[in-house]
Design a protein around this motif. Sequence first.
Motif, short mmCIF file in Angstrom:
data_model
loop_
_atom_site.label_atom_id
_atom_site.label_comp_id
_atom_site.label_asym_id
_atom_site.label_seq_id
_atom_site.Cartn_x
_atom_site.Cartn_y
_atom_site.Cartn_z
N LEU A 174 -5.09 -1.68 15.48
CA LEU A 174 -4.58 -2.02 14.15
C LEU A 174 -4.75 -3.51 13.88
O LEU A 174 -4.55 -4.33 14.77
N GLN A 175 -5.10 -3.84 12.64
CA GLN A 175 -5.11 -5.25 12.26
C GLN A 175 -3.67 -5.77 12.23
O GLN A 175 -2.72 -5.01 12.06
N ALA A 176 -3.52 -7.07 12.36
CA ALA A 176 -2.19 -7.68 12.49
C ALA A 176 -1.30 -7.36 11.31
O ALA A 176 -0.08 -7.19 11.46
N ASP A 177 -1.86 -7.26 10.10
CA ASP A 177 -1.05 -7.03 8.91
C ASP A 177 -1.01 -5.56 8.48
O ASP A 177 -0.54 -5.24 7.39
N SER A 178 -1.51 -4.67 9.33
CA SER A 178 -1.65 -3.27 8.93
C SER A 178 -0.30 -2.59 8.67
O SER A 178 -0.18 -1.79 7.74
N LEU A 179 0.72 -2.89 9.48
CA LEU A 179 2.02 -2.28 9.23
C LEU A 179 2.63 -2.77 7.93
O LEU A 179 3.22 -1.99 7.16
N LYS A 180 2.50 -4.06 7.66
CA LYS A 180 3.00 -4.59 6.38
C LYS A 180 2.36 -3.86 5.21
O LYS A 180 3.03 -3.53 4.22
N GLU A 181 1.05 -3.64 5.32
CA GLU A 181 0.32 -3.02 4.21
C GLU A 181 0.66 -1.55 4.04
O GLU A 181 0.81 -1.06 2.93
N ILE A 182 0.79 -0.82 5.15
CA ILE A 182 0.97 0.62 5.04
C ILE A 182 2.40 1.00 4.63
O ILE A 182 2.63 2.10 4.13
N VAL A 183 3.37 0.10 4.84
CA VAL A 183 4.74 0.41 4.41
C VAL A 183 5.00 0.01 2.96
O VAL A 183 6.04 0.37 2.40
N ALA A 194 4.40 10.29 3.10
CA ALA A 194 3.26 10.02 3.97
C ALA A 194 2.33 9.03 3.29
O ALA A 194 2.24 8.99 2.05
N CYS A 195 1.67 8.22 4.11
CA CYS A 195 0.75 7.23 3.57
C CYS A 195 -0.40 7.04 4.57
O CYS A 195 -0.15 6.81 5.75
N GLY A 196 -1.62 7.12 4.09
CA GLY A 196 -2.78 6.93 4.95
C GLY A 196 -3.32 5.52 4.85
O GLY A 196 -3.19 4.87 3.81
N GLN A 297 0.56 8.91 -0.36
CA GLN A 297 -0.22 7.77 -0.86
C GLN A 297 -1.30 7.34 0.12
O GLN A 297 -1.40 7.84 1.24
N TYR A 298 -2.08 6.38 -0.33
CA TYR A 298 -3.15 5.80 0.48
C TYR A 298 -3.11 4.29 0.29
O TYR A 298 -3.07 3.80 -0.85
N ALA A 299 -3.07 3.55 1.38
CA ALA A 299 -2.99 2.08 1.34
C ALA A 299 -4.32 1.51 1.82
O ALA A 299 -4.55 1.41 3.03
N PRO A 300 -5.22 1.12 0.92
CA PRO A 300 -6.58 0.72 1.32
C PRO A 300 -6.65 -0.59 2.08
O PRO A 300 -7.68 -0.88 2.70
N ASN A 301 -5.59 -1.39 2.05
CA ASN A 301 -5.61 -2.67 2.77
C ASN A 301 -4.93 -2.59 4.14
O ASN A 301 -4.85 -3.59 4.85
N ALA A 302 -4.45 -1.40 4.49
CA ALA A 302 -3.89 -1.18 5.83
C ALA A 302 -5.04 -0.67 6.71
O ALA A 302 -5.50 0.45 6.54
N ILE A 303 -5.50 -1.50 7.63
CA ILE A 303 -6.78 -1.23 8.30
C ILE A 303 -6.60 -0.94 9.79
O ILE A 303 -5.92 -1.68 10.50
N CYS A 304 -7.23 0.12 10.21
CA CYS A 304 -7.29 0.50 11.62
C CYS A 304 -8.76 0.52 12.03
O CYS A 304 -9.61 1.07 11.32
N TRP A 305 -9.07 -0.08 13.17
CA TRP A 305 -10.43 -0.09 13.70
C TRP A 305 -10.51 0.94 14.81
O TRP A 305 -9.79 0.86 15.79
N SER A 306 -11.42 1.89 14.66
CA SER A 306 -11.50 3.01 15.60
C SER A 306 -12.94 3.20 16.08
O SER A 306 -13.89 2.95 15.33
#
Length: 467
Positions: A174-183, A194-196, A297-306
């Motif tokens: 997860l990017q450092a700010d991903s939790l901030k963005e997804i909540v 739910a939020c992707g 919902q969908y949070a496009p700025n919450a980023i996970c690298w997989s």
Amino acid sequence: MTEAMRGFLTYVGYFFIVYLVLYSSFLFCSVLVGSLELYRQKRKNRLKNELDEDYYVPVSILVPAHNEEITVADTVRSLLNLDYLLYEIVIVDDGSTDKTAENLVHAFDMKKIARPIRRQVFCQREKAVYEAQLGKVPVTLVVKENGGKADALNMGINAARYPYFICMDADSVLQADSLKEIVKPVLEDDHVVACGGLVRISNSAKLRAGKLVTYQMPWNPIVGMQIMEYDRSFLASRLMMNQFNGNLIISGAFGLFQKKAVVSAGGYDASTMGEDMELVMRLHVFCRMNKIPYSIQYAPNAICWSQAPSTVGDLMKQRRRWHLGLFQSMVRHRQMFLHREFGMVGYVSYFYYLLYELLSPFIEMFGVFTMAAAMVLNLINVRFMVLFYLIYVLFGAVMTVTAFFARIYTQNITLSISDAGKAVLMCVAEALFFRFILAYVRITAFWGYKKKGRQWGSIKREKINIG
């Protein structure tokens, strides 16, 4: 015979014209809406018109793992760098036969404890529980009997202490700010269940302390074409469906869920291969049937690298599993289709996934065989057919490259000229060849089909490049 065949091919031609026009229109509108939404959010961030960072919700991060000794410790280390006030990490070792649990215990000096786990949703029994306090973050490891990914996630839900949980893969970062963005959607609307987040491919990326350091287009065409596919899919259809609460999929690599809603709906279903999509569809059904106000919902700025599969064999394993999961989920929740109770979800979302995801490989292969028959019988203008196909490929490539560069721009990623050139070539290759390879893979997913919903997919892993 020829007249009958001519009439049949004429109707087939009409069908494919309508099929392609509908798909092209949806793709164009969704890429346009997605790009505009990204630019709007980028402008919003520039103006600092966002939620106060002092607001937050406690989150449990669930990491199901099975034979992930290569990546799981690096995944946990990356999660310790998240820029968030209150969260915990729960790793569930689902009957691994390698050193997954041993590596975690050793890497983080975890201690075995006697902690009872309350079963709110069904799962296999735990064998041992370990804990460690790593700075501000409590980390729990549950070692359990093998039951599959869905069963491991249910154990994670049972072990989680907080009202919201993140599900993610053991080979992801997860990017450092991903939790901030997804909540953020949860803070803006308490009806969000739910939020992707956005899943990007990490094979050619380097991260340090949860931040992207370098990003390059890979030379491996299998990985490169998946990058194009991912960016189009996440930017286009998911942002489009976000406008009417119509998302049916939240990637298992990165999604936020309200624990109470998931427990009420029965948790993850261990009998399906597509536990992530099945849960999202079940939440739609559960909330609508029980008249519960909800939003997905969908949070496009919450980023996970997989990590993405880097070989054809691993890609085929993954996509066959995905397609069977899609089939199982759509059959199980077929009552959604064109049902007025589900509104746009039944009229648009379900219809789209049915026609352009589940059935599309069969339709495309039928089209190929039809064109071949028409050529043999000299019932088709070959020059027009080739021109029409090339225009369609060009349109698809333009839409894909638009989605890719929109994401690159809004994330402030710098690409070299050679990487930009490779991206354009990958877009064309993806439209020309990759889609037909995937169509074949998805069709053959049903050959020798057996119920293997509780089995994990086995894909070769590599060390995560986290600097």
